[in-house]
Scaffold this active site. Structure first.
Site, mmCIF file in Angstrom:
data_model
loop_
_atom_site.group_PDB
_atom_site.id
_atom_site.type_symbol
_atom_site.label_atom_id
_atom_site.label_comp_id
_atom_site.label_asym_id
_atom_site.label_seq_id
_atom_site.Cartn_x
_atom_site.Cartn_y
_atom_site.Cartn_z
ATOM 1 N N ARG A 73 0.827 -1.210 0.000
ATOM 2 C CA ARG A 73 0.000 0.000 0.000
ATOM 3 C C ARG A 73 0.863 1.262 0.000
ATOM 4 O O ARG A 73 0.440 2.293 -0.536
ATOM 5 C CB ARG A 73 -0.930 -0.005 1.210
ATOM 6 N N LYS A 131 -18.432 -14.542 5.092
ATOM 7 C CA LYS A 131 -19.849 -14.218 5.229
ATOM 8 C C LYS A 131 -20.502 -13.849 3.902
ATOM 9 O O LYS A 131 -19.983 -13.022 3.151
ATOM 10 C CB LYS A 131 -20.023 -13.067 6.228
ATOM 11 N N GLY A 152 -9.320 -7.830 1.521
ATOM 12 C CA GLY A 152 -8.176 -7.750 2.417
ATOM 13 C C GLY A 152 -7.422 -9.052 2.576
ATOM 14 O O GLY A 152 -6.187 -9.098 2.496
ATOM 15 N N GLY A 208 -13.214 -3.406 1.507
ATOM 16 C CA GLY A 208 -14.614 -2.991 1.507
ATOM 17 C C GLY A 208 -14.935 -1.993 0.423
ATOM 18 O O GLY A 208 -16.012 -2.037 -0.189
#
Length: 429
Positions: A37, A198, A384, A407
């Protein structure tokens, strides 16, 4: 095409610039474990420094819960950034306060100052206007380049734009353009491979991909929930019982599309199971289609039940070789691939070598995505856990685009507005 103004569209020559970066990188014992990053922010930084700006960079790291915590200090990031830029990056011990103000005032043209973790102050995540105003007072222009946080309305993504002329950095522009183009105008066939835990976290993108993709494959713990929704006994495998109805909803939609078009929605047919998450724990392969195949093809010898049944004390930890091969085959037919989520539990380290005991399915997927078997599609990687695994394997340069936002990339793919982008307000033309 990106519609907000960028650093190319504003005169920053000799000015003080506050840049929001996403330096939420893994740090262990004061050492940055992956600089991905950080390196992705360099193009924006270098363009700004060519304009002789006084550059102040702000970021967060981890979840310090609104108070100072040395474990989440950005000081190690300043040291890595110094090495990457080939010049000393100054470091402020706080992001606000008199001492920080003094360091900002003493900055010379061409110098870089990194502020301490924004989330050491609860006002950051509260989108507090007073806190944003303090940050804004350091500069003449605000540059938003932290793609990984633009899906949040925080002080450094939203409120700050009320106090400074605000434009996008080059990384933010690249992320939005690449992901938007893949979702709206992909070269077909379009394939998607989704893992993770999820379904609820990826419900919108699942619906979207069923609408637009030609091939969708599911792995990881998310697949367990789908299998349970179909009535399969999955032992003590991780799954979410509250999401069974969501899984059935997705399956129904996928089946309806498959009836009316050339579309494949693939769930694993076999998997690796173990009774204990450990790099030396014994594993075995279970093929839950084996009994059906034996019955249909009238094999002379019935497949033992243990070969196609997950025991009550066992858990799925990876997809099996047949499923991995099927997914790899689907990838070979695709021209564009979206990958978000590993296919097994990749966090368990290997006893020897770089590949963990439950990462074989993910590794075969990587081989397919990077052209090991022949054709090589255009690949966009997000999430991630996925990018973390790729960074660990030092494979970030092996793909066309590895997103710095988990996200944020999901929400952009789903077509949702990103608060930190919308807050820039100023459009071209």
């Amino acid at each position: 095409m990106f519609t907000k103004r960028t650093i190319r569209d504003i005169d920053v020559e000799g000015k003080r610039v506050l840049m929001r970066a996403d330096y939420n990188v893994p740090v262990e014992n004061g050492r940055v474990m992956s600089d991905f990053r950080i390196t992705q922010s360099l193009p924006t930084i270098k363009v700004l420094l060519e304009k002789n700006v006084r550059l102040i960079i702000c970021s967060h790291l981890g979840r310090p819960e609104g108070r100072p915590d040395p474990k989440y200090s950005l000081k190690p990031v300043a040291e890595v950034l110094s090495d990457l830029l080939g010049q000393k990056v100054l470091f402020a011990k706080d992001c606000v306060g008199e001492e920080t103000r003094k360091m900002v005032d003493e900055l010379e043209p061409g110098q870089v100052l990194l502020l301490e973790n924004l989330r050491f102050h609860p006002e950051e995540e509260a989108n507090d206007d007073g806190f944003a105003k303090q940050l804004a007072s350091y500069a003449d222009v605000f540059v938003q380049d932290g793609f990984g946080v633009v899906h949040r309305a925080h002080a450094s993504t939203d409120a700050i734009t009320k106090h400074l002329p605000s434009v996008a950095g080059l990384l933010l522009e690249k992320e939005v353009d690449t992901i938007t183009d893949v979702m709206s105008n992909p070269e077909r066939p379009l394939a998607a491979v989704l893992g993770g835990a999820k379904i609820a976290d990826k419900l919108e993108i699942l619906h979207k991909l069923i609408d637009i993709a030609d091939f969708v494959a599911i792995g990881g713990a998310m697949a367990n929930t789908f299998l349970a929704a179909q009535g399969m006994k999955i032992g003590k495998s991780k799954y979410d019982p509250d999401e069974l109805d969501l899984a059935r909803e997705i399956l129904e939609k996928a089946e309806e599309k498959a009836r009316t078009s050339k579309f494949t929605f693939f769930l694993p047919h076999d998997g690796v199971v173990t009774t204990k998450l450990d790099k030396v724990a014994p594993t075995r392969l279970v093929d839950w289609d084996a009994a059906m195949i034996s019955e249909v093809q009238h094999y002379p010898k019935k497949v033992p039940e243990s070969a196609h049944t997950i025991a009550a004390d066992e858990m799925l930890v990876d997809i099996g070789p047949l499923s991995a091969a099927f997914i790899a085959g689907g990838i070979q037919l695709a021209r564009t691939v979206i990958w978000n989520g590993t296919l097994g539990i990749t966090e368990i380290p290997a006893l020897h070598g770089p590949i963990g005991p439950y990462a074989r399915g993910t590794e075969l997927l990587i081989d397919a995505l990077t052209g090991t078997f022949g054709s090589r599609p255009f690949v966009v990687v997000g999430g991630g856990d996925t990018t973390g695994y790729i960074e660990q394997r030092q494979l970030t340069k092996a793909f066309n685009h590895v997103s710095t936002g988990g996200g944020a990339s999901l929400e952009l793919m789903a077509g949702r507005p990103l608060p930190g982008v919308e807050a820039l307000r100023m459009t071209r033309g």
